[in-house]
Design an enzyme around this catalytic site. Structure first.
Site, PDB file in Angstrom:
ATOM      1  N   CYS A   1       0.853  -1.187   0.000  1.00  0.00           N
ATOM      2  CA  CYS A   1       0.000   0.000   0.000  1.00  0.00           C
ATOM      3  C   CYS A   1       0.889   1.237   0.000  1.00  0.00           C
ATOM      4  O   CYS A   1       2.121   1.151  -0.060  1.00  0.00           O
ATOM      5  CB  CYS A   1      -0.915   0.001   1.228  1.00  0.00           C
TER       6      CYS A   1
ATOM      7  N   CYS B   1       3.794   1.486   2.474  1.00  0.00           N
ATOM      8  CA  CYS B   1       5.068   0.865   2.092  1.00  0.00           C
ATOM      9  C   CYS B   1       5.924   1.865   1.302  1.00  0.00           C
ATOM     10  O   CYS B   1       7.134   1.943   1.498  1.00  0.00           O
ATOM     11  CB  CYS B   1       4.814  -0.386   1.250  1.00  0.00           C
TER      12      CYS B   1
ATOM     13  N   ASP C   1      -2.542  18.960 -29.567  1.00  0.00           N
ATOM     14  CA  ASP C   1      -1.343  18.827 -30.380  1.00  0.00           C
ATOM     15  C   ASP C   1      -1.750  19.220 -31.812  1.00  0.00           C
ATOM     16  O   ASP C   1      -2.943  19.275 -32.111  1.00  0.00           O
ATOM     17  CB  ASP C   1      -0.850  17.376 -30.325  1.00  0.00           C
TER      18      ASP C   1
ATOM     19  N   ASP D   1      -1.366  12.773 -30.296  1.00  0.00           N
ATOM     20  CA  ASP D   1      -1.269  11.490 -30.992  1.00  0.00           C
ATOM     21  C   ASP D   1       0.131  10.904 -31.071  1.00  0.00           C
ATOM     22  O   ASP D   1       0.287   9.752 -31.447  1.00  0.00           O
ATOM     23  CB  ASP D   1      -1.805  11.626 -32.423  1.00  0.00           C
TER      24      ASP D   1
ATOM     25  N   ASP E   1       3.852  13.211 -27.322  1.00  0.00           N
ATOM     26  CA  ASP E   1       2.696  13.674 -26.550  1.00  0.00           C
ATOM     27  C   ASP E   1       2.402  12.757 -25.355  1.00  0.00           C
ATOM     28  O   ASP E   1       1.580  13.108 -24.508  1.00  0.00           O
ATOM     29  CB  ASP E   1       1.440  13.717 -27.444  1.00  0.00           C
TER      30      ASP E   1
END
Length: 782
Positions: free
Chosen positions: A88, A91, A497, A676, A680
């Protein structure tokens, strides 16, 4: 039963271990944690029964971590390791705190999703073993980072949950059919023998299914109780076990009611949520794995004797010379020392055209050598490459997204104790104050546990996501993340973009009407011999033209054909064009023939057909719009003007895009990133929410929260509209779920609700939530 104070495992009797611990290693680890002032870890942690126990283990071969450390020019050492045994967030906090206390450590960061530890320190690589040693003594196992090991563990966990879900679904469907027969029989005079037979058939189906499908919850509940705390799996396990046990006792006694249907249906709905959560975590890991796969190509080393040898990128040292054939993906960072040609670097920098390289030009891992063989001098491999830096940016961004999980953890802290207290008080109240037999008091307490089962509350968000995602999928939009719709609803800024997002992502010749058809045909016949993007775009305009025989390609220049009248060339301005002709910033090719003036072919990456319309619609809805592109300023400015976006930045690196998104977030903006390319991917992962076209690079699609099909940009506006509608329905579902609990819980505590009625009421609340969500299938999305 006594649990070890460090690892939480049961202490075997007569083991001779120190008091309170299962072994001397755990005792030493406990004192180490306490000695560093980190004892709060034991209060915060959540032990996952499916994970490796946190038990120091001296077995196993020693690992020389120093060999895997990377030393920078300024003497800073960096080590990337995979941590086994993480349970978790506590830790993560413990490991980072222990390492931060070591001398010379600059930074220690653990990614809970990928289980990757990045340790940065000063003092020499040889000190790596001594720095890592305290973490090993706590019980965590460390090894050089290997993404494929994470994938195997994730798939194993997913398969286990999927099998449990299938078993619970099968049992729930069949037991509910038997229950319907029993309910109908109550009103139609069914005899006790027939009713008991149906109860036995239900037990035959339900009990094995509960024993198997309930394991994920039972293991978690037992681990929580062993560590002296509770979680949401404790009341769930208690309700299931008590309902099944009481039902079996009632079936043995030939009584009127049994509640096997409630137990298995409860498990079925809960397992759906657990499986979807596991899938979402797996998607987060796969983004980094896909990126790393790009640099996993073998490398051809040129030895001092001139011979060539193919090796793994990990075995290549900086300064080595490597050979890269045409069409081969580059696996290292370096510079060109021999040869010239074109390199497709669009995945790294977003540039729409291949970059011409010559001796001295830098090249990067993950790019593609297009036209001519190259000899490179290696400057960085593995974790030192630009591609690895992109991976780290993606991981950091994904770690930020994991903060949404903490909301569920907070709910769990108060939910389980409240439900337990309420059920216990109900049992004791009816037993002592009400004066009823213990069996009747226990049935009332079970009814409280079932009524308070958070099925409707648990379905309030997932069912809306499923229905909305289904509608969007029919429209060609795939929603990948479970929380994407929630985050889309909060968006106020959309960042695009350019290449492949606002534009079609492919070059096309323009103004062809002004060029003689004969010149177009001749140029297309030469272009058919090349794979250069501009050549392919030119060939596509004249598909009927055959490739001219004898065309040769001059690397970095263009194409040439020897004819009786002289040489015909198709290529760049410097090689065959008119140097005095005006430039407009658009990509171009020139056709040169003997005795004729050169002819210019200009190209453009056109905006998507509806890009301007979508941008206008988004502005009208109040969204702020911006473009972040790695392309040239002139190309970005032209597209921004065409679609009507005034805020734009060009020549952005992946880190600069991520930094800009961080600026917007710091200013209070909630950003949707649409992109894309590989460049990016960090921005897609770090944005509040992200969207990618189906034509995007695999890595970008993996990093994005949703992917849309088609050549139009309309899905961007559509998914934002549906997200806002789905958010309104989620709020309505929360109101229905809370209203159900406000109405039924007091009735259950008062003893007016039997487990059968509780199960029906619980199911009715779930049906109401689902019916409300189904309205999303109707009406306009915008």
């Amino acid at each position: 039963m006594t649990a070890c104070r460090h690892c939480g495992l049961e202490i075997a009797g007569g083991s001779g271990a120190p008091a309170g611990f299962c072994c001397a290693g755990c005792e030493a680890a406990y004192h180490l944690v306490s000695g560093l002032g980190l004892a709060r870890y034991y209060e915060r942690r959540t032990l996952d029964p499916a994970a490796r126990p946190l038990r120091p283990d001296a077995a196993g071969p020693p690992v020389d971590y120093a060999r895997h450390a990377h030393v920078d020019e300024d003497g800073t050492c960096i080590l990337h390791l995979m941590v086994e045994g993480l349970h978790c967030a506590a830790c993560v906090w413990l490991i980072e705190s222990v390492l931060a206390a070591q001398p010379g450590v600059i930074s220690a960061r653990v990614n809970m999703t990928t289980r990757r530890l990045v340790l940065i320190w000063r003092g020499g690589a040889e000190t790596a073993d001594s720095l890592i040693a305290p973490v090993g003594r706590l019980g965590y196992r460390l090894m050089p980072f290997a993404p494929h090991l994470l994938d195997a563990e994730s798939r194993l966990r997913e398969r286990e949950l999927l099998r449990a879900l299938a078993v619970a679904g099968f049992a729930a469907g069949n037991v509910m059919l038997l229950s319907v027969s029993v309910w109908a029989g109550h009103f139609q005079g069914m005899g006790p023998a027939t009713r008991d037979l149906l109860h036995w058939l239900s037990a035959l189906v339900a009990l094995p299914a509960i024993a198997y499908a309930g394991l994920p919850f039972f293991r978690s509940a037992v681990a929580a109780l062993r560590s002296g705390r509770t979680n949401m799996d404790v009341p769930i396990s208690l309700a299931v076990v008590l309902a099944a046990g009481m039902s079996l006792a009632d079936t043995l006694g030939g009584r009127e009611h049994a509640y096997f249907d409630s137990a298995v249906t409860l498990l079925f709905f809960l397992l759906i949520g657990r499986y979807l959560d596991q899938r979402a975590r797996g998607k987060a890991r796969s983004a980094a794995e896909h990126l790393l796969a790009l640099s996993a190509t073998a490398v051809t080393i040129i030895e001092a004797s001139g011979t060539q040898r193919v090796v793994s990128p990990a075995l290549v040292a900086p300064g080595a010379r490597v050979f890269v054939a045409a069409g081969e993906r580059i696996a290292i960072d370096g510079r060109v020392v021999e040869g010239s040609g074109d390199v497709d670097a669009s995945l790294i920098n977003g540039e729409s055209l291949p970059a011409a390289v010559a001796p001295g030009s830098p090249v990067f891992a993950g790019t593609l050598n297009l036209t001519a063989p190259l000899v490179l001098e290696v400057s960085a491999v593995g974790e030192g490459t630009l591609l690895a830096e992109i991976v780290r940016l993606v991981e950091v961004a994904e770690q930020g997204r994991a903060r949404y999980v903490t909301l569920a953890d907070r709910v769990a802290r108060w939910y389980a104790p409240t439900v337990h207290t309420l059920a216990a008080l109900t049992f004791l109240g009816w037993l002592t104050v009400g004066g009823v037999p213990w069996r009747d008091a226990l049935i009332t307490a079970i009814a409280v546990l079932i009524v308070t089962c958070p099925c409707a509350l648990g379905l309030a968000v997932p069912v809306v996501q499923v229905i909305t995602s289904g509608r969007l999928l029919r429209r060609g939009i795939l929603v990948k993340s479970g929380t994407a719709l929630e985050r889309l609803a909060a968006v106020d800024t959309v960042v695009f973009d350019k290449t492949g997002t606002l534009t079609e992502g492919r070059m096309a010749p323009v103004d062809l009407a002004a060029i003689a058809p004969g010149d177009v045909g001749l140029a297309a016949s030469l272009a058919a011999a090349s794979r250069h993007p501009l050549a392919r775009a030119l060939t596509a305009t004249a598909p009927a033209v055959a490739a001219a025989p004898g065309v040769r390609e001059e690397a970095g220049r263009g194409l040439a054909l020897t004819t009786p009248a002289g040489e015909v060339r198709l290529g760049g301005r410097d090689w065959c064009g008119d140097a005095s002709a005006p430039e407009d910033g658009r990509p171009e090719m020139w056709l040169a023939r003997p005795g004729a003036a050169p002819v210019r072919f200009a190209f453009a990456d056109r905006p998507r057909a509806d890009a301007g319309q979508v941008a206008a619609a988004l502005r009208e809805k109040g969204y702020a719009l911006e473009i972040l592109s790695g392309d040239r300023p002139a190309a970005v400015a032209a597209v921004a003007a065409a679609v009507g976006v005034t805020a734009w930045r060009a020549a952005c690196t992946p880190a600069e895009k991520t930094a800009r998104l961080a600026e917007l977030a710091a200013a209070g903006s909630t950003v949707l990133m649409v992109g894309d390319g590989l460049n990016d991917a960090p921005a897609l992962a770090s944005a509040h929410v992200s969207l990618s076209p189906a034509s995007a690079a695999d890595v970008a699609q993996t990093a994005a929260d949703a992917v849309f099909q088609g050549d139009r940009l309309g899905p961007v506006a559509e998914i934002l509209g549906m997200a806002r509608r789905s958010q309104r329905v989620v709020y309505q579902n929360f109101a229905l779920a809370f209203g159900y609990n406000v109405l039924t819980v007091p009735l259950a505590v008062a003893g007016w609700v039997t487990p059968l009625v509780a199960a029906v009421a619980m199911s009715a609340s779930s049906v109401a939530v689902i019916a409300n969500a189904l309205r999303l299938n109707r009406g306009s999305a915008l």
